[in-house]
Design a protein around this motif. Structure first.
Motif, PDB file in Angstrom:
ATOM      1  N   ILE A 247       0.844  -1.197   0.000  1.00 29.75           N
ATOM      2  CA  ILE A 247       0.000   0.000   0.000  1.00 29.75           C
ATOM      3  C   ILE A 247       0.879   1.246   0.000  1.00 29.75           C
ATOM      4  O   ILE A 247       0.650   2.190  -0.767  1.00 29.75           O
ATOM      5  N   VAL A 248       1.918   1.253   0.838  1.00 27.60           N
ATOM      6  CA  VAL A 248       2.824   2.398   0.863  1.00 27.60           C
ATOM      7  C   VAL A 248       3.549   2.529  -0.475  1.00 27.60           C
ATOM      8  O   VAL A 248       3.813   3.641  -0.949  1.00 27.60           O
ATOM      9  N   ALA A 249       3.835   1.402  -1.131  1.00 24.83           N
ATOM     10  CA  ALA A 249       4.536   1.422  -2.419  1.00 24.83           C
ATOM     11  C   ALA A 249       3.698   2.041  -3.531  1.00 24.83           C
ATOM     12  O   ALA A 249       4.243   2.434  -4.567  1.00 24.83           O
ATOM     13  N   VAL A 250       2.396   2.163  -3.333  1.00 27.44           N
ATOM     14  CA  VAL A 250       1.553   2.849  -4.330  1.00 27.44           C
ATOM     15  C   VAL A 250       1.989   4.303  -4.474  1.00 27.44           C
ATOM     16  O   VAL A 250       1.658   4.976  -5.452  1.00 27.44           O
ATOM     17  N   SER A 251       2.782   4.798  -3.530  1.00 27.56           N
ATOM     18  CA  SER A 251       3.334   6.156  -3.643  1.00 27.56           C
ATOM     19  C   SER A 251       4.149   6.316  -4.924  1.00 27.56           C
ATOM     20  O   SER A 251       4.226   7.422  -5.480  1.00 27.56           O
ATOM     21  N   ILE A 252       4.750   5.239  -5.409  1.00 20.95           N
ATOM     22  CA  ILE A 252       5.469   5.301  -6.688  1.00 20.95           C
ATOM     23  C   ILE A 252       4.487   5.627  -7.802  1.00 20.95           C
ATOM     24  O   ILE A 252       4.730   6.511  -8.640  1.00 20.95           O
ATOM     25  N   TYR A 253       3.356   4.928  -7.815  1.00 20.11           N
ATOM     26  CA  TYR A 253       2.328   5.213  -8.818  1.00 20.11           C
ATOM     27  C   TYR A 253       1.781   6.625  -8.663  1.00 20.11           C
ATOM     28  O   TYR A 253       1.447   7.288  -9.660  1.00 20.11           O
ATOM     29  N   ILE A 254       1.661   7.114  -7.425  1.00 26.11           N
ATOM     30  CA  ILE A 254       1.144   8.464  -7.226  1.00 26.11           C
ATOM     31  C   ILE A 254       2.120   9.493  -7.792  1.00 26.11           C
ATOM     32  O   ILE A 254       1.707  10.485  -8.404  1.00 26.11           O
ATOM     33  N   ALA A 255       3.422   9.256  -7.627  1.00 22.80           N
ATOM     34  CA  ALA A 255       4.408  10.160  -8.216  1.00 22.80           C
ATOM     35  C   ALA A 255       4.275  10.189  -9.734  1.00 22.80           C
ATOM     36  O   ALA A 255       4.322  11.263 -10.359  1.00 22.80           O
ATOM     37  N   PHE A 256       4.085   9.025 -10.352  1.00 29.87           N
ATOM     38  CA  PHE A 256       3.922   8.989 -11.803  1.00 29.87           C
ATOM     39  C   PHE A 256       2.556   9.535 -12.225  1.00 29.87           C
ATOM     40  O   PHE A 256       2.423  10.105 -13.316  1.00 29.87           O
ATOM     41  N   THR A 257       1.556   9.381 -11.385  1.00 29.15           N
ATOM     42  CA  THR A 257       0.262   9.996 -11.672  1.00 29.15           C
ATOM     43  C   THR A 257       0.408  11.507 -11.712  1.00 29.15           C
ATOM     44  O   THR A 257      -0.125  12.180 -12.618  1.00 29.15           O
ATOM     45  N   ALA A 258       1.128  12.062 -10.731  1.00 28.30           N
ATOM     46  CA  ALA A 258       1.376  13.505 -10.716  1.00 28.30           C
ATOM     47  C   ALA A 258       2.149  13.932 -11.960  1.00 28.30           C
ATOM     48  O   ALA A 258       1.856  14.977 -12.563  1.00 28.30           O
ATOM     49  N   LEU A 259       3.121  13.117 -12.370  1.00 23.05           N
ATOM     50  CA  LEU A 259       3.883  13.431 -13.581  1.00 23.05           C
ATOM     51  C   LEU A 259       2.973  13.460 -14.796  1.00 23.05           C
ATOM     52  O   LEU A 259       3.067  14.365 -15.646  1.00 23.05           O
ATOM     53  N   ALA A 260       2.076  12.493 -14.895  1.00 20.60           N
ATOM     54  CA  ALA A 260       1.149  12.460 -16.029  1.00 20.60           C
ATOM     55  C   ALA A 260       0.212  13.666 -16.010  1.00 20.60           C
ATOM     56  O   ALA A 260      -0.091  14.260 -17.059  1.00 20.60           O
ATOM     57  N   VAL A 261      -0.270  14.040 -14.836  1.00 18.48           N
ATOM     58  CA  VAL A 261      -1.151  15.216 -14.720  1.00 18.48           C
ATOM     59  C   VAL A 261      -0.414  16.463 -15.203  1.00 18.48           C
ATOM     60  O   VAL A 261      -0.991  17.326 -15.875  1.00 18.48           O
ATOM     61  N   ILE A 262       0.875  16.560 -14.868  1.00 15.77           N
ATOM     62  CA  ILE A 262       1.672  17.730 -15.253  1.00 15.77           C
ATOM     63  C   ILE A 262       1.981  17.735 -16.747  1.00 15.77           C
ATOM     64  O   ILE A 262       1.887  18.775 -17.413  1.00 15.77           O
ATOM     65  N   GLN A 263       2.334  16.578 -17.286  1.00 13.63           N
ATOM     66  CA  GLN A 263       2.838  16.535 -18.664  1.00 13.63           C
ATOM     67  C   GLN A 263       1.781  16.239 -19.717  1.00 13.63           C
ATOM     68  O   GLN A 263       1.922  16.658 -20.864  1.00 13.63           O
ATOM     69  N   GLN A 264       0.746  15.511 -19.347  1.00 12.89           N
ATOM     70  CA  GLN A 264      -0.264  15.096 -20.325  1.00 12.89           C
ATOM     71  C   GLN A 264      -1.452  16.077 -20.275  1.00 12.89           C
ATOM     72  O   GLN A 264      -2.525  15.765 -19.784  1.00 12.89           O
ATOM     73  N   HIS A 265      -1.239  17.268 -20.815  1.00 16.17           N
ATOM     74  CA  HIS A 265      -2.214  18.358 -20.657  1.00 16.17           C
ATOM     75  C   HIS A 265      -3.581  18.010 -21.237  1.00 16.17           C
ATOM     76  O   HIS A 265      -4.619  18.262 -20.612  1.00 16.17           O
ATOM     77  N   GLU A 266      -3.603  17.461 -22.427  1.00 19.67           N
ATOM     78  CA  GLU A 266      -4.891  17.152 -23.065  1.00 19.67           C
ATOM     79  C   GLU A 266      -5.655  16.098 -22.273  1.00 19.67           C
ATOM     80  O   GLU A 266      -6.884  16.200 -22.134  1.00 19.67           O
TER      81      GLU A 266
END
Length: 419
Positions: A247-266
């Motif tokens: 469950i704590v390791a899902v933080s890796i996915y959250i970091a990449f989710t944030a990256l996608a939110v930042i970079q994938q504008h459309e």
């Protein structure tokens, strides 16, 4: 006698462990492209190993008549990530019986509970972020999910303990592929975490502490094996960590989710309004697109031939998780971030395998995958819709040779405001 009539493509050389560490998530894919074959032979950690990727390979790999998990994971992974005699290392009826315990925790009520807890702690975190100059999403997500995991699992956690325990759990999944001080940090973290959780289980069994009914702490404390015996304290503690640590390791996915939110504008613009379906498609594409865990390992149970290739008993075999999720024969434009690909997706459990493949109930696919989805949907909603923030100049790249891979800056945001 079984006879394979096709020579398996083979990498020359005495050992390629250093190349594996250097290339990381791309090691198997690079060679399947070079060999023009989804299966090849190499040498890793001083022994012959077969590497595979793709849907057909995954279907074979999760055939319990063909492969076993016992003795497959490297010792350094056992000593940090999994723990000894954990559910991931069991086979046959022992595995199915232990896996049933984990699956009993994955009820609809439990999914609703993890979502509610994730929302609760994101709301607290968002308010806290407003008072700070800048925030690292990955580090904050680890601490947030430590709180979520412990409360969901029924584990008491005092506020002053959160940072220390977060450090322990993070070290378990950040250290297996490391060397030196970082690896030893992971070993020490497991020793401390198992000792702590063992004490809790001992208190539950002695009625000195009452674990919430149906919680992971209650279920694991009183779980009985195939012989009707309670797990010894070390094994029970290790299985508790196999609940909290992922469950704590899902933080890796959250970091990449944030990256996608930042970079994938459309794609971010499509998330307005917190549409549950859109959120679901987006996080599934995060899980497909970005690196999480590179490979999973097993050993050949007994000699067999597949597609003319001979698999000999005991041979270490590795399935490429990242490569299968990017296989050009399975995914349209696999190197493009396209959440809409999941709109009509009805793929098999051997094609999309970010947390393993096959059947959840009896196979070796991660029991906590449903928890991951609920945590990620709620986290995505906050990152895309329920907070506003600035993204300063930073290194948002990530390396495929780092295991686990993470954006180098850990995703820094500033001027956070709740929406």
């Amino acid at each position: 006698m079984l006879e394979g009539n096709r020579p398996m493509p083979a990498e020359e050389g005495l050992d390629h462990s250093l190349a594996f560490l250097k290339e990381g998530y791309l090691y198997i894919t690079n060679r399947t492209l070079g060999f023009q074959s989804d299966v090849f032979e190499t040498r890793l950690l001083g022994e012959r190993a077969i590497c595979m990727r793709g849907e057909e390979a995954a279907r074979l790999f999760y055939d319990e008549d063909k492969f076993i998990r016992f003795g497959a994971a490297p010792k350094r992974v056992i000593k940090t990530l999994f723990g000894e005699n954990g559910v991931q290392t069991l086979d046959g009826e022992a595995h199915r019986h232990r896996k049933a315990m984990f699956m009993s925790l994955m009820s609809d009520d439990a999914m609703q509970r993890i979502r509610e807890l994730t929302r609760k702690y994101w709301e607290i975190a968002a308010k806290n972020f407003e008072t700070r100059k800048e925030v690292e999403i990955y580090e904050e997500a680890k601490e947030l999910l430590c709180r979520v995991a412990c409360e969901w699992a029924g584990v008491p956690l005092e506020p002053e303990e959160v940072r220390e325990k977060t450090g322990w759990f993070g070290a378990l999944f950040e250290s297996p592929a490391s060397i030196g001080i970082t690896y030893m940090k992971g070993r020490n973290a497991r020793t401390k975490a198992e000792s702590w959780v063992s004490g809790l289980i001992e208190d539950v069994r002695a009625n000195r502490f009452t674990a919430p009914e149906h919680s992971a702490l209650a279920v694991i404390s009183f779980y009985r094996d195939l012989n009707g015996q309670l797990l010894d304290l070390k094994t029970a503690a290790m299985e508790m960590l196999n609940i909290i640590r992922p469950i704590v390791a899902v933080s890796i996915y959250i970091a990449f989710t944030a990256l996608a939110v930042i970079q994938q504008h459309e794609e971010r613009e499509k998330l307005a309004g917190s549409d549950e379906v859109r959120l679901g498609h987006f996080i599934q594409e995060v899980r497909r697109f970005y690196p999480f865990f590179p490979v999973t390992a097993a050993r050949v149970a007994e000699d067999f031939v597949w597609k003319g290739y001979r698999f000999e008993q005991g041979t270490l075999t590795m399935l490429d998780l990242y490569g299968t999720n990017h296989h050009p024969d399975l995914w349209d434009k696999p190197e493009k971030f396209m959440p809409d690909r999941f709109h009509h997706w009805r793929g098999s459990p051997f094609r999309f395998i970010p947390q393993g493949g096959g059947d959840h109930d009896t196979g070796h696919r991660c029991a906590g995958e449903w928890l991951t989805l609920e945590i990620m949907k709620e986290s995505l909603d906050f990152l895309a819709n329920r907070m506003s923030y600035d993204v300063p100049q930073q290194d948002l790249s990530y390396s495929f040779s780092d295991i686990p891979s993470l954006p180098h800056s850990n995703i820094v945001i500033q001027n956070v405001r709740s929406v």
